[in-house]
Design a protein around this motif. Structure first.
Motif, PDB file in Angstrom:
ATOM      1  N   LEU A 276       0.828  -1.207   0.000  1.00 28.62           N
ATOM      2  CA  LEU A 276       0.000   0.000   0.000  1.00 28.62           C
ATOM      3  C   LEU A 276       0.861   1.255   0.000  1.00 28.62           C
ATOM      4  O   LEU A 276       0.546   2.243  -0.677  1.00 28.62           O
ATOM      5  CB  LEU A 276      -0.927   0.004   1.220  1.00 28.62           C
ATOM      6  N   CYS A 277       1.950   1.204   0.729  1.00 24.85           N
ATOM      7  CA  CYS A 277       2.861   2.369   0.757  1.00 24.85           C
ATOM      8  C   CYS A 277       3.479   2.593  -0.632  1.00 24.85           C
ATOM      9  O   CYS A 277       3.635   3.752  -1.072  1.00 24.85           O
ATOM     10  CB  CYS A 277       3.964   2.160   1.791  1.00 24.85           C
ATOM     11  N   ASP A 278       3.805   1.478  -1.315  1.00 24.44           N
ATOM     12  CA  ASP A 278       4.355   1.615  -2.665  1.00 24.44           C
ATOM     13  C   ASP A 278       3.322   2.214  -3.614  1.00 24.44           C
ATOM     14  O   ASP A 278       3.663   3.045  -4.465  1.00 24.44           O
ATOM     15  CB  ASP A 278       4.797   0.237  -3.184  1.00 24.44           C
ATOM     16  N   ARG A 279       2.069   1.795  -3.483  1.00 28.99           N
ATOM     17  CA  ARG A 279       1.012   2.353  -4.333  1.00 28.99           C
ATOM     18  C   ARG A 279       0.840   3.848  -4.090  1.00 28.99           C
ATOM     19  O   ARG A 279       0.657   4.635  -5.022  1.00 28.99           O
ATOM     20  CB  ARG A 279      -0.310   1.644  -4.074  1.00 28.99           C
ATOM     21  N   VAL A 280       0.889   4.250  -2.811  1.00 31.57           N
ATOM     22  CA  VAL A 280       0.743   5.691  -2.494  1.00 31.57           C
ATOM     23  C   VAL A 280       1.899   6.476  -3.092  1.00 31.57           C
ATOM     24  O   VAL A 280       1.716   7.582  -3.625  1.00 31.57           O
ATOM     25  CB  VAL A 280       0.677   5.894  -0.963  1.00 31.57           C
ATOM     26  N   ALA A 281       3.082   5.873  -3.068  1.00 32.80           N
ATOM     27  CA  ALA A 281       4.257   6.601  -3.535  1.00 32.80           C
ATOM     28  C   ALA A 281       4.370   6.614  -5.053  1.00 32.80           C
ATOM     29  O   ALA A 281       4.845   7.605  -5.634  1.00 32.80           O
ATOM     30  CB  ALA A 281       5.514   5.982  -2.936  1.00 32.80           C
TER      31      ALA A 281
ATOM     32  N   ALA B  79      -5.461   3.463  -1.674  1.00 33.51           N
ATOM     33  CA  ALA B  79      -4.354   2.957  -0.860  1.00 33.51           C
ATOM     34  C   ALA B  79      -4.340   3.625   0.515  1.00 33.51           C
ATOM     35  O   ALA B  79      -4.128   2.960   1.555  1.00 33.51           O
ATOM     36  CB  ALA B  79      -3.029   3.205  -1.587  1.00 33.51           C
ATOM     37  N   VAL B  80      -4.586   4.941   0.546  1.00 35.56           N
ATOM     38  CA  VAL B  80      -4.593   5.642   1.841  1.00 35.56           C
ATOM     39  C   VAL B  80      -5.777   5.173   2.683  1.00 35.56           C
ATOM     40  O   VAL B  80      -5.661   5.017   3.906  1.00 35.56           O
ATOM     41  CB  VAL B  80      -4.631   7.175   1.611  1.00 35.56           C
ATOM     42  N   ARG B  81      -6.935   4.908   2.000  1.00 33.71           N
ATOM     43  CA  ARG B  81      -8.087   4.403   2.740  1.00 33.71           C
ATOM     44  C   ARG B  81      -7.767   3.049   3.364  1.00 33.71           C
ATOM     45  O   ARG B  81      -8.152   2.781   4.513  1.00 33.71           O
ATOM     46  CB  ARG B  81      -9.291   4.286   1.812  1.00 33.71           C
ATOM     47  N   ALA B  82      -7.072   2.200   2.633  1.00 34.75           N
ATOM     48  CA  ALA B  82      -6.694   0.877   3.160  1.00 34.75           C
ATOM     49  C   ALA B  82      -5.725   1.018   4.336  1.00 34.75           C
ATOM     50  O   ALA B  82      -5.826   0.295   5.342  1.00 34.75           O
ATOM     51  CB  ALA B  82      -6.070   0.046   2.047  1.00 34.75           C
TER      52      ALA B  82
ATOM     53  N   VAL C 123       1.468  13.112   0.905  1.00 35.43           N
ATOM     54  CA  VAL C 123       0.111  13.264   0.384  1.00 35.43           C
ATOM     55  C   VAL C 123      -0.499  14.584   0.860  1.00 35.43           C
ATOM     56  O   VAL C 123      -1.152  15.311   0.094  1.00 35.43           O
ATOM     57  CB  VAL C 123      -0.761  12.072   0.823  1.00 35.43           C
ATOM     58  N   LEU C 124      -0.289  14.917   2.117  1.00 43.14           N
ATOM     59  CA  LEU C 124      -0.814  16.189   2.653  1.00 43.14           C
ATOM     60  C   LEU C 124      -0.231  17.390   1.920  1.00 43.14           C
ATOM     61  O   LEU C 124      -0.894  18.417   1.736  1.00 43.14           O
ATOM     62  CB  LEU C 124      -0.505  16.312   4.161  1.00 43.14           C
ATOM     63  N   GLN C 125       0.997  17.250   1.469  1.00 43.65           N
ATOM     64  CA  GLN C 125       1.648  18.373   0.792  1.00 43.65           C
ATOM     65  C   GLN C 125       1.221  18.512  -0.669  1.00 43.65           C
ATOM     66  O   GLN C 125       1.086  19.632  -1.174  1.00 43.65           O
ATOM     67  CB  GLN C 125       3.169  18.207   0.870  1.00 43.65           C
TER      68      GLN C 125
END
Length: 960
Positions: A26-31, A42-45, A68-70
């Motif tokens: 999931l971290c890889d997907r977010v990145a 991914a963040v929801r998961a 993501v916040l930035q």
């Protein structure tokens, strides 16, 4: 990673391999994902896994979530998921199952460590502050919760970051104005954490109108009947006001104390209060105490106390105090609150003394409270609160002290026994079998004597009837009797407590009162008892009693006036040296200040004890011990000569104090006189202003009347010119008759003035005649002529002045006459113009003819008066000319006489000079003749010789 392995290695927190792999993917997907939907999923998961796999998500995903916040600020949904995930990782508010499985210490460590990682970059906190500004609910609410969690974990560090960030605190203050209650309520919780122990942030929050908003929320929620939101607001208000003098002053000056009064409005039926209402009222009472705490600056406390009295808050608190059905803990806290509101404030203390309980017959509130204090069935905390209230009532209140002591004196005790007084209750508690009542009554009575030597002397008059048939015993003697009996009396509670209370009372009573010391030493059993107690080797509990006995004996030495021969200072010192030893005495005296309970009591005025056994020392007594311990130690080692010197110094100081008090009294009287004079000045100035206002009003009214008169004149002129109507001409004639009557009155006035002037002229004529007759008599002597000339000159000058005045008056009269003639002519013209308008009316013609006749007669009279005045004017001119000529003649004669006098003076001076020259020449010739040998007789010898010849001639005639 070592930290990760250590935590994962534990049996309770070890994650499953599938979970860790899922989190990594999931971290890889977010990145790496380019599509926003993929990153959002991914963040929801990660959010769903963050509670169960808190450690793994925190370690692997925190950096990606911050990114993501930035970068994804435009999508509120993914921002909300990211903030929720970070909150789950950082917050320690876990579910019950998680709390049972994990150790609390490990949880605390996780939250604080993740918070430290997050705030390491200050930009993260600034970014979070920016997100909190967003209005979107899915962004703002999780942002508020995350920031609150950060403050809980690392409060000081996060506070510093927010403080230095631009408008950081102001952004958070906007949360209180949010219309969504969830965000507003969590905003209150956030500000609670933000304002903890940070005075700078507290000031900023206060000046951002926090008081107004919080009080509005409390009012909207129903004051004390509100829910947990009211509790949170009250906790935030406490954070802002406690130990912050600036905010307290701002709260008072903003008139926010007045808004606290509705909080304490209770009804008649006070049964069935909810737990939340009890909590809310408890916090409200604590908030009042924060404003009037004894630890605040005295000026700030005093101003808040006065404001509470003027707005009725104190009256409302006293209503709760005397109400029925109030829960015990609320009643206790109300008593403590009232205590601090009245402490040291004379106005509030006087009001509290006037409060009566709603009983039949009504009893003073102080008496009702003292009944609770000496009643051993009442709760311990309630009895402590009543004692504190009584102490605060007497603090710096000599009037209240006198009222309490007066209830013990023989002249004021109620003989009927219908009502119980405060003094009777204190004596009853002092000699009861309950040790706690003994201690409370002794301390209360000691406060009635605090720093008041007059009442200490008056209390010596109190007599107690111990038993039937026995003579009465003084209160001082009874206290020492109970003290000496000690363990013989069966008491409930600690026996040491009773003796400590009595010893504190005696020490307070005898300090700074030589008469009380003399009465104490007059009992021969007291000194042996004290020395025996100090000399014994007793246990730890009795050491405290030994120290207090040493203090009492030291006071008896230090304040001894040597009036008793057997108990003089020197003899008492010798007694200590023989039976106790000076070093041993000083050591026993030091037991008091070294005791643990003494240190606790010295911290704050309120008597707060965990159990009745710990109730040993009073706060004010600790001050007395601190003051006397050193001086008593020095007094024990002083010699008799040093004592004498000290007594002399004391006497001089007393004299100086008497002089100072005298001058203070004089200054006070002068201040009162000044105040009275100021009040008189104020009243006079107000009266003057009122008079000036009336004068200006009258002047304006006169001006209005003048304006109206001028307008009427103008209107009258217009009417006569345009010949509008018959009624107008009739009105004109009416006005003419009024003016004629006015002219007549003025003529009468001028006639009177004319007669006065004629009388004055006659007087002046008589004076001139006298002057003429006096001028004929001039010339007898030079001196008389000069005096008469000067007198005539003065009279002539006066005549000239008076003639000038008469001339000016005549001119004024002539001017007035000319004015009257002009007005007469105008009236004649007006009559002529008005005649054609009158028509053929015979009455109008008759009136006009009469008016014309009168006017002609008045004109003739005026002309005759003018002629007479002109003739008189000419005669006055002639008189003036004649008098001026006589003055000129007299001045010429005066000048001639002055010249003759001057010439005669010169001739006399010349003769004197010639005589002096001749005398000098004769004396010179006599000297020359004597030098030549020619006998020369002096004038004195010649005169004596002549006298001798005359005598001889007389003798010869007698013989013949």
């Amino acid at each position: 990673m070592n930290f990760l392995r250590g935590v994962m290695g534990g049996p309770s927190a070890g994650p499953q391999p599938s979970g860790a792999e899922t989190i990594q993917k999931l971290c890889d997907r977010v990145a790496s994902s380019t599509l926003l939907d993929d990153r959002r999923d991914a963040v929801r998961a990660l959010k769903s896994l963050s509670k169960k796999y808190r450690l793994e998500v925190g370690i692997q995903a925190m950096e990606h979530l911050i990114h993501v916040l930035q970068t994804d600020r435009s999508d509120s949904e993914i921002i909300g998921y990211a903030l929720d995930t970070l909150y789950n990782v950082i917050s320690n508010d876990l579910e019950e199952e998680e709390q049972e499985e994990n150790l609390p210490k490990q949880v605390d460590d996780l939250g604080s460590q993740f918070t430290e990682i997050f705030i390491k970059q200050q930009e993260n906190v600034t970014l979070l502050l920016t997100l909190v500004e967003e209005f979107d609910f899915h962004v703002r609410w999780p942002g508020v919760k995350l920031l609150t969690s950060l403050l809980k974990q690392q409060g000081p560090q996060v506070q510093q970051i927010i403080l230095v960030s631009p408008m950081g605190v102001s952004r958070l203050m906007d949360l209180l104005a949010d219309s969504r209650e969830v965000i507003r309520n969590d905003g209150v919780l956030l500000l609670q954490q933000l304002t903890k122990s940070n005075a700078a942030i507290q000031k900023i929050v206060a000046f951002e109108n926090a008081f107004e908003r919080l009080l509005d929320i409390i009012t909207e929620e129903g004051n004390s009947d509100g829910g947990i939101v009211v509790e949170d607001c009250l906790l935030l208000l406490q954070n802002l006001l406690k130990n912050n003098n600036s905010n307290q002053n701002f709260f008072k000056e903003g008139s926010y104390i007045q808004r606290m009064k509705p909080w304490f409005e209770v009804g008649d039926d006070n049964c069935g209060w909810s737990a939340q209402k009890v909590t809310n009222l408890h916090l409200m009472l604590q908030l009042v105490r924060v404003l009037v705490s004894p630890t605040n600056p005295p000026g700030a406390t005093s101003s808040c106390q006065k404001a509470m009295f003027h707005c009725g808050l104190l009256q409302q608190l006293c209503t709760i105090l005397m109400a029925t059905g109030v829960p015990a803990d609320i009643l206790t806290e109300t008593i403590n609150t009232v205590s601090e509101v009245i402490r040291g404030c004379q106005m509030n203390q006087d009001y509290f003394a006037s409060v009566n309980a709603p009983s039949n017959p009504p009893r003073p509130a102080i008496v009702v409270l003292l009944m609770s204090m000496v009643n051993e069935r009442q709760p311990f905390v309630l009895r402590c609160a009543v004692l504190y209230c009584f102490q605060c009532f007497l603090y710096k209140n000599q009037k209240g002290q006198g009222e309490i002591v007066s209830t013990l004196l023989p002249s004021t005790i109620d003989a009927t026994g219908n009502s119980v007084s405060a003094g009777q209750l204190l004596c009853g508690g002092l000699f009861s079998t309950d040790s706690l009542s003994n201690w409370c009554a002794a301390v209360a009575l000691a406060h009635a004597l605090q720093e008041n030597a007059t009442l200490k002397e008056q209390l010596l008059r109190v007599q107690l009837a111990t038993s039937i048939g026995n003579p009465p015993v003084s209160l001082l003697q009874q206290c020492t009797n109970i003290l000496s009996q000690g363990d013989k009396i069966d008491r409930r509670g600690s026996k040491v407590q009773t003796r400590v209370g009595l010893l504190m009372l005696l020490c307070t009573w005898l300090s700074n009162c030589s008469i009380a010391v003399t009465h104490f030493l007059h009992n021969p059993a007291n000194v042996p008892f004290l020395t025996g107690q100090i000399a014994e080797n007793l246990g730890e509990e009795e050491q405290l009693v030994q120290g207090l006995c040493a203090l009492l004996l030291g006071i008896s030495i230090y304040y001894n006036d040597n009036s008793l021969e057997n108990y003089r200072k020197e003899k008492l010192k010798q007694l200590i040296e023989k039976r106790i030893g000076r070093e041993n005495f000083i050591e026993k005296l030091g037991f008091i200040s070294k005791h643990e309970l003494y240190s606790r009591a010295a911290q704050k005025p309120q008597p707060s004890f965990s159990s009745p056994d710990h109730m040993m020392f009073d706060h004010e007594f600790t001050k007395l011990v601190k003051e006397l311990e050193g001086v008593i130690s020095k007094a024990i080692y002083k010699s008799s000569e040093e004592d004498k010197k000290e007594e002399e110094v004391k006497k001089t100081l007393e004299q100086h104090d008497n002089i100072v008090t005298h001058y203070k009294k004089v200054i006070r009287e002068q201040d009162q006189e000044l105040e009275e004079l100021k009040q008189r000045i104020n009243t006079l100035t107000s009266q003057n202003e009122q008079l000036q206002a009336t004068v200006t009003q009258q002047v304006s009214q006169i001006q209005q009347h003048k304006d109206q008169y001028n307008l009427l004149k103008v209107q009258l002129g217009k009417d006569t010119q345009h010949h509008n109507s018959h009624g107008d001409t009739f009105h004109m004639n009416g006005i003419q008759t009024e003016e004629v009557s006015k002219l007549k009155e003025e003529l009468e006035e001028w006639k009177n003035k004319h007669e006065l002037l004629q009388g004055q002229l006659r007087e002046k004529d008589s004076v001139i005649e006298k002057l003429k007759s006096s001028q004929l008599e001039i010339g007898t002597t030079e001196q008389s002529s000069q005096t008469s000339k000067s007198g005539s000159l003065e009279h002539n000058n006066e005549l000239q002045k008076e003639l000038e005045m008469l001339r000016s008056q005549i001119q004024l009269q002539s001017a007035e006459i000319s004015k009257l003639q002009m007005e007469n002519q105008k009236l004649q013209v007006m009559n002529i113009t008005a005649d054609p308008l009158l028509g053929d009316s015979s009455a109008r013609a008759a009136n006009n003819s009469e008016l014309e006749g009168r006017l002609e007669q008045e004109i003739k009279e005026l002309k005759s008066e003018v002629k007479a005045l002109s003739e008189e004017k000419e005669s006055l001119k002639q008189h003036l000319d004649s008098s001026s000529s006589t003055v000129a003649i007299l001045q010429d004669e005066k000048s001639k006489l002055q010249q003759e006098v001057a010439e005669s003076k010169k001739e006399q001076d010349d003769l004197l000079v010639l005589l002096a020259d001749q005398d000098q020449k004769l004396s010179a010739l006599k000297i020359k003749l004597k030098d030549l040998g020619v006998p020369v007789e002096d004038e004195d010898d010649i005169e004596s010789g002549d006298q001798g010849d005359e005598d001889e001639d007389g003798d010869e005639e007698e013989q013949d």
